[in-house]
Design a protein around this motif. Sequence first.
Motif, PDB file in Angstrom:
ATOM      1  N   SER A 139     -46.019  54.691   5.359  1.00 36.76           N
ATOM      2  CA  SER A 139     -44.804  55.507   5.318  1.00 36.76           C
ATOM      3  C   SER A 139     -44.038  55.403   6.632  1.00 36.76           C
ATOM      4  N   ASP A 140     -44.752  55.410   7.751  1.00 36.30           N
ATOM      5  CA  ASP A 140     -44.106  55.277   9.061  1.00 36.30           C
ATOM      6  C   ASP A 140     -43.361  53.945   9.167  1.00 36.30           C
ATOM      7  N   ILE A 141     -43.990  52.879   8.677  1.00 37.56           N
ATOM      8  CA  ILE A 141     -43.341  51.565   8.702  1.00 37.56           C
ATOM      9  C   ILE A 141     -42.070  51.583   7.856  1.00 37.56           C
ATOM     10  N   LEU A 142     -42.153  52.200   6.685  1.00 39.18           N
ATOM     11  CA  LEU A 142     -40.992  52.260   5.797  1.00 39.18           C
ATOM     12  C   LEU A 142     -39.878  53.113   6.390  1.00 39.18           C
ATOM     13  N   PHE A 143     -40.233  54.214   7.059  1.00 40.29           N
ATOM     14  CA  PHE A 143     -39.214  55.051   7.689  1.00 40.29           C
ATOM     15  C   PHE A 143     -38.569  54.317   8.861  1.00 40.29           C
ATOM     16  N   MET A 144     -39.339  53.493   9.562  1.00 42.86           N
ATOM     17  CA  MET A 144     -38.737  52.661  10.600  1.00 42.86           C
ATOM     18  C   MET A 144     -37.691  51.738   9.992  1.00 42.86           C
ATOM     19  N   LEU A 145     -38.021  51.157   8.842  1.00 40.91           N
ATOM     20  CA  LEU A 145     -37.086  50.251   8.162  1.00 40.91           C
ATOM     21  C   LEU A 145     -35.831  50.998   7.730  1.00 40.91           C
ATOM     22  N   VAL A 146     -35.999  52.241   7.274  1.00 37.14           N
ATOM     23  CA  VAL A 146     -34.840  53.066   6.926  1.00 37.14           C
ATOM     24  C   VAL A 146     -33.950  53.251   8.154  1.00 37.14           C
ATOM     25  N   GLY A 147     -34.570  53.576   9.299  1.00 40.59           N
ATOM     26  CA  GLY A 147     -33.806  53.739  10.533  1.00 40.59           C
ATOM     27  C   GLY A 147     -33.090  52.459  10.928  1.00 40.59           C
ATOM     28  N   PHE A 148     -33.766  51.324  10.761  1.00 41.99           N
ATOM     29  CA  PHE A 148     -33.162  50.030  11.080  1.00 41.99           C
ATOM     30  C   PHE A 148     -31.918  49.801  10.224  1.00 41.99           C
ATOM     31  N   LEU A 149     -32.024  50.067   8.935  1.00 43.59           N
ATOM     32  CA  LEU A 149     -30.896  49.833   8.023  1.00 43.59           C
ATOM     33  C   LEU A 149     -29.750  50.806   8.292  1.00 43.59           C
ATOM     34  N   ILE A 150     -30.088  52.056   8.625  1.00 46.69           N
ATOM     35  CA  ILE A 150     -29.046  53.027   8.980  1.00 46.69           C
ATOM     36  C   ILE A 150     -28.283  52.540  10.210  1.00 46.69           C
ATOM     37  N   ALA A 151     -29.037  52.121  11.239  1.00 48.34           N
ATOM     38  CA  ALA A 151     -28.399  51.671  12.484  1.00 48.34           C
ATOM     39  C   ALA A 151     -27.570  50.413  12.272  1.00 48.34           C
ATOM     40  N   SER A 152     -27.973  49.589  11.315  1.00 45.15           N
ATOM     41  CA  SER A 152     -27.218  48.354  11.066  1.00 45.15           C
ATOM     42  C   SER A 152     -25.863  48.625  10.433  1.00 45.15           C
ATOM     43  N   ARG A 153     -25.675  49.847   9.917  1.00 43.74           N
ATOM     44  CA  ARG A 153     -24.425  50.178   9.235  1.00 43.74           C
ATOM     45  C   ARG A 153     -23.579  51.201   9.978  1.00 43.74           C
ATOM     46  N   LEU A 154     -24.206  51.967  10.866  1.00 43.21           N
ATOM     47  CA  LEU A 154     -23.460  52.987  11.609  1.00 43.21           C
ATOM     48  C   LEU A 154     -22.891  52.405  12.899  1.00 43.21           C
ATOM     49  N   PRO A 155     -21.789  52.985  13.396  1.00 45.37           N
ATOM     50  CA  PRO A 155     -21.332  52.622  14.748  1.00 45.37           C
ATOM     51  C   PRO A 155     -22.403  52.990  15.771  1.00 45.37           C
ATOM     52  N   VAL A 156     -22.401  52.314  16.893  1.00 42.33           N
ATOM     53  CA  VAL A 156     -23.414  52.564  17.920  1.00 42.33           C
ATOM     54  C   VAL A 156     -23.400  54.033  18.351  1.00 42.33           C
ATOM     55  N   TRP A 157     -22.199  54.591  18.541  1.00 43.97           N
ATOM     56  CA  TRP A 157     -22.123  55.973  19.020  1.00 43.97           C
ATOM     57  C   TRP A 157     -22.758  56.938  18.021  1.00 43.97           C
ATOM     58  N   ALA A 158     -22.597  56.663  16.733  1.00 45.38           N
ATOM     59  CA  ALA A 158     -23.161  57.539  15.709  1.00 45.38           C
ATOM     60  C   ALA A 158     -24.683  57.418  15.678  1.00 45.38           C
ATOM     61  N   THR A 159     -25.193  56.211  15.865  1.00 46.70           N
ATOM     62  CA  THR A 159     -26.640  55.997  15.904  1.00 46.70           C
ATOM     63  C   THR A 159     -27.250  56.716  17.099  1.00 46.70           C
ATOM     64  N   VAL A 160     -26.611  56.608  18.259  1.00 46.32           N
ATOM     65  CA  VAL A 160     -27.097  57.289  19.458  1.00 46.32           C
ATOM     66  C   VAL A 160     -27.069  58.800  19.258  1.00 46.32           C
ATOM     67  N   ALA A 161     -25.992  59.305  18.694  1.00 39.61           N
ATOM     68  CA  ALA A 161     -25.875  60.752  18.451  1.00 39.61           C
ATOM     69  C   ALA A 161     -26.963  61.228  17.496  1.00 39.61           C
ATOM     70  N   LEU A 162     -27.239  60.448  16.460  1.00 37.88           N
ATOM     71  CA  LEU A 162     -28.267  60.820  15.491  1.00 37.88           C
ATOM     72  C   LEU A 162     -29.646  60.808  16.143  1.00 37.88           C
ATOM     73  N   ALA A 163     -29.896  59.817  16.998  1.00 39.08           N
ATOM     74  CA  ALA A 163     -31.182  59.748  17.702  1.00 39.08           C
ATOM     75  C   ALA A 163     -31.368  60.969  18.607  1.00 39.08           C
ATOM     76  N   ILE A 164     -30.320  61.348  19.331  1.00 37.38           N
ATOM     77  CA  ILE A 164     -30.402  62.520  20.199  1.00 37.38           C
ATOM     78  C   ILE A 164     -30.643  63.779  19.378  1.00 37.38           C
ATOM     79  N   PHE A 165     -29.949  63.891  18.252  1.00 43.84           N
ATOM     80  CA  PHE A 165     -30.156  65.047  17.373  1.00 43.84           C
ATOM     81  C   PHE A 165     -31.601  65.120  16.893  1.00 43.84           C
ATOM     82  N   PHE A 166     -32.159  63.997  16.456  1.00 43.75           N
ATOM     83  CA  PHE A 166     -33.545  63.973  15.983  1.00 43.75           C
ATOM     84  C   PHE A 166     -34.507  64.362  17.103  1.00 43.75           C
ATOM     85  N   GLU A 167     -34.262  63.869  18.316  1.00 44.72           N
ATOM     86  CA  GLU A 167     -35.128  64.192  19.445  1.00 44.72           C
ATOM     87  C   GLU A 167     -35.080  65.687  19.767  1.00 44.72           C
ATOM     88  N   LEU A 168     -33.882  66.245  19.773  1.00 45.93           N
ATOM     89  CA  LEU A 168     -33.745  67.673  20.067  1.00 45.93           C
ATOM     90  C   LEU A 168     -34.326  68.531  18.955  1.00 45.93           C
TER      91      LEU A 168
END
Length: 199
Positions: A139-168
Motif C-alpha cells: 500500500s505504501d508503494i502504491l500511495f507513493m505512485l499516487v503522489g508521483f502521478l499527482i505531482a506530474s500533473r500539478l504545478p510545482v507550487w501546488a505540489t509544494v503547498a500540498l506537501a507542506i499541508f500534509f507535513e503540518l
Amino acid sequence: MNPSSETVARSATPAPALRFWLAGAGLIALAALILFAMGRNPICTCGTVKLWVGDPNTADNSQHIADWYTLSHVIHGFLFCGLFWLLARSRPLGFRALLALVVEAGWEILENSPLIINRYREGTIALGYEGDSILNSVSDILFMLVGFLIASRLPVWATVALAIFFELLALYAIRDNLTLNVLMLIYPIASVKAWQSGL
C-alpha cells in the motif's frame, strides 16, 4: 514484411504505457515476494484488514492499508517526481515512475530489515515497532505512485503547498511526519523524542 503481418506484429507488442504498467506491477510483486521471504506477515496478525488506522500507538499501525504515515509515502512520490524529472526529464513519464517504484520498493525492503527496525526502536517514538505487514508495504508503494502521478500533473507550487499541508497535518495529528521521521532516524534528538512521546 507485408502490411498485414506488420499490423499483427505491432498488435502483439504491448504499447509503451502498458509495458510500464506491467513492469511496475512486476516490481511490486517482486517486492512483496522478497518481504514474504524475509518473514513479514502478509496482513496484520489480528487477522483483519482495515482501510484506515488513526492511532499510531497501537499494534495496528503499519499493518493495514493506510495510516497517518501514508502521507509520508505520498510525499515520497512528490519528491521522486521532481528528482527524476531533473535527472531523466528526456525519458517518458512511465520510465521515471518505474525508477521511483524501484527506490520505494527498495526502501520498503530495507525498512523491514532488522537494521532499520532496531534503529526505529532506539531512535524514534516507535518503541514497539516490529515492521510492516506486506499489505502495508505494498500500500505504501502504491500511495507513493499516487503522489508521483499527482505531482506530474500539478504545478510545482501546488505540489509544494500540498506537501507542506500534509507535513503540518501529520505533525498536528500524531506529532510526527516525514521530516521528523528522517531526522530521528538519522540523528535522534532526545528533546524531540520526549515531545513526541508527550513528556
